[in-house]
Motif scaffolding. Sequence first.
Motif, mmCIF file in Angstrom:
data_model
loop_
_atom_site.group_PDB
_atom_site.id
_atom_site.type_symbol
_atom_site.label_atom_id
_atom_site.label_comp_id
_atom_site.label_asym_id
_atom_site.label_seq_id
_atom_site.Cartn_x
_atom_site.Cartn_y
_atom_site.Cartn_z
ATOM 1 N N ALA A 23 61.633 91.010 54.689
ATOM 2 C CA ALA A 23 60.867 92.057 54.023
ATOM 3 C C ALA A 23 59.665 91.401 53.346
ATOM 4 C CB ALA A 23 61.739 92.784 53.017
ATOM 5 N N ARG A 24 58.616 91.183 54.103
ATOM 6 C CA ARG A 24 57.465 90.420 53.622
ATOM 7 C C ARG A 24 56.742 91.096 52.458
ATOM 8 N NH1 ARG A 24 56.487 86.295 57.244
ATOM 9 N NH2 ARG A 24 57.321 86.641 59.328
ATOM 10 N N ALA A 28 56.246 89.273 48.901
ATOM 11 C CA ALA A 28 54.875 88.954 48.492
ATOM 12 C C ALA A 28 54.527 89.635 47.167
ATOM 13 C CB ALA A 28 53.886 89.367 49.571
ATOM 14 N N LEU A 29 54.972 90.862 46.995
ATOM 15 C CA LEU A 29 54.716 91.577 45.739
ATOM 16 C C LEU A 29 55.415 90.896 44.566
ATOM 17 C CD1 LEU A 29 53.423 94.048 44.388
ATOM 18 C CD2 LEU A 29 55.528 95.285 44.875
ATOM 19 N N THR A 30 56.644 90.450 44.778
ATOM 20 C CA THR A 30 57.368 89.741 43.724
ATOM 21 C C THR A 30 56.681 88.426 43.382
ATOM 22 O OG1 THR A 30 59.435 90.731 44.485
ATOM 23 C CG2 THR A 30 59.611 88.784 43.102
ATOM 24 N N LEU A 34 54.982 87.519 39.783
ATOM 25 C CA LEU A 34 55.372 86.331 39.027
ATOM 26 C C LEU A 34 54.161 85.489 38.664
ATOM 27 C CD1 LEU A 34 57.521 84.352 37.934
ATOM 28 C CD2 LEU A 34 57.559 83.350 40.224
ATOM 29 N N THR A 35 53.273 85.272 39.613
ATOM 30 C CA THR A 35 52.068 84.489 39.346
ATOM 31 C C THR A 35 51.206 85.166 38.284
ATOM 32 O OG1 THR A 35 52.100 83.636 41.601
ATOM 33 C CG2 THR A 35 50.030 83.462 40.406
ATOM 34 N N MET A 97 52.145 77.681 42.488
ATOM 35 C CA MET A 97 53.282 77.137 43.241
ATOM 36 C C MET A 97 54.557 77.926 42.951
ATOM 37 S SD MET A 97 51.812 75.033 45.072
ATOM 38 C CE MET A 97 53.206 74.452 45.954
ATOM 39 N N ALA A 98 54.701 78.460 41.768
ATOM 40 C CA ALA A 98 55.885 79.275 41.453
ATOM 41 C C ALA A 98 55.868 80.564 42.243
ATOM 42 C CB ALA A 98 55.940 79.569 39.963
ATOM 43 N N GLY A 99 54.675 81.064 42.569
ATOM 44 C CA GLY A 99 54.561 82.317 43.301
ATOM 45 C C GLY A 99 54.569 82.164 44.798
#
Length: 100
Positions: A23-24, A28-30, A34-35, A97-99
């Motif tokens: 589920a891209r 990607a939204l998450t 986060l970023t 990098m966290a995202g």
Amino acid sequence: MASRSAAAPPTSRATPGPLPPLARRPVALTAATLTAVLLALSPRYGYHRDELYFLAAGQRLAWGYSDQPPLTPVIAPAMTELAGDSIVALRLPSALMAGT
């Protein structure tokens, strides 16, 4: 008494099918959320002692350190050169990098 056969009964395991698609969009939204949260909250508190250590280690670069890889002290002064003494700029690489 009836004698039992030594052969094991056949297993009814089905062969695994193809994996469902990733589920891209939600992933990607998450990651983007986060970023954004990390960058939005980064100026709200001061330097952490590790960040000050990375800045100090970046002034005296070496090929290896006993407690960190050599790339971290390279990134810290590079971000300082690009954006001045901005704490948000210093935390930008780790937030990106966290995202990912």
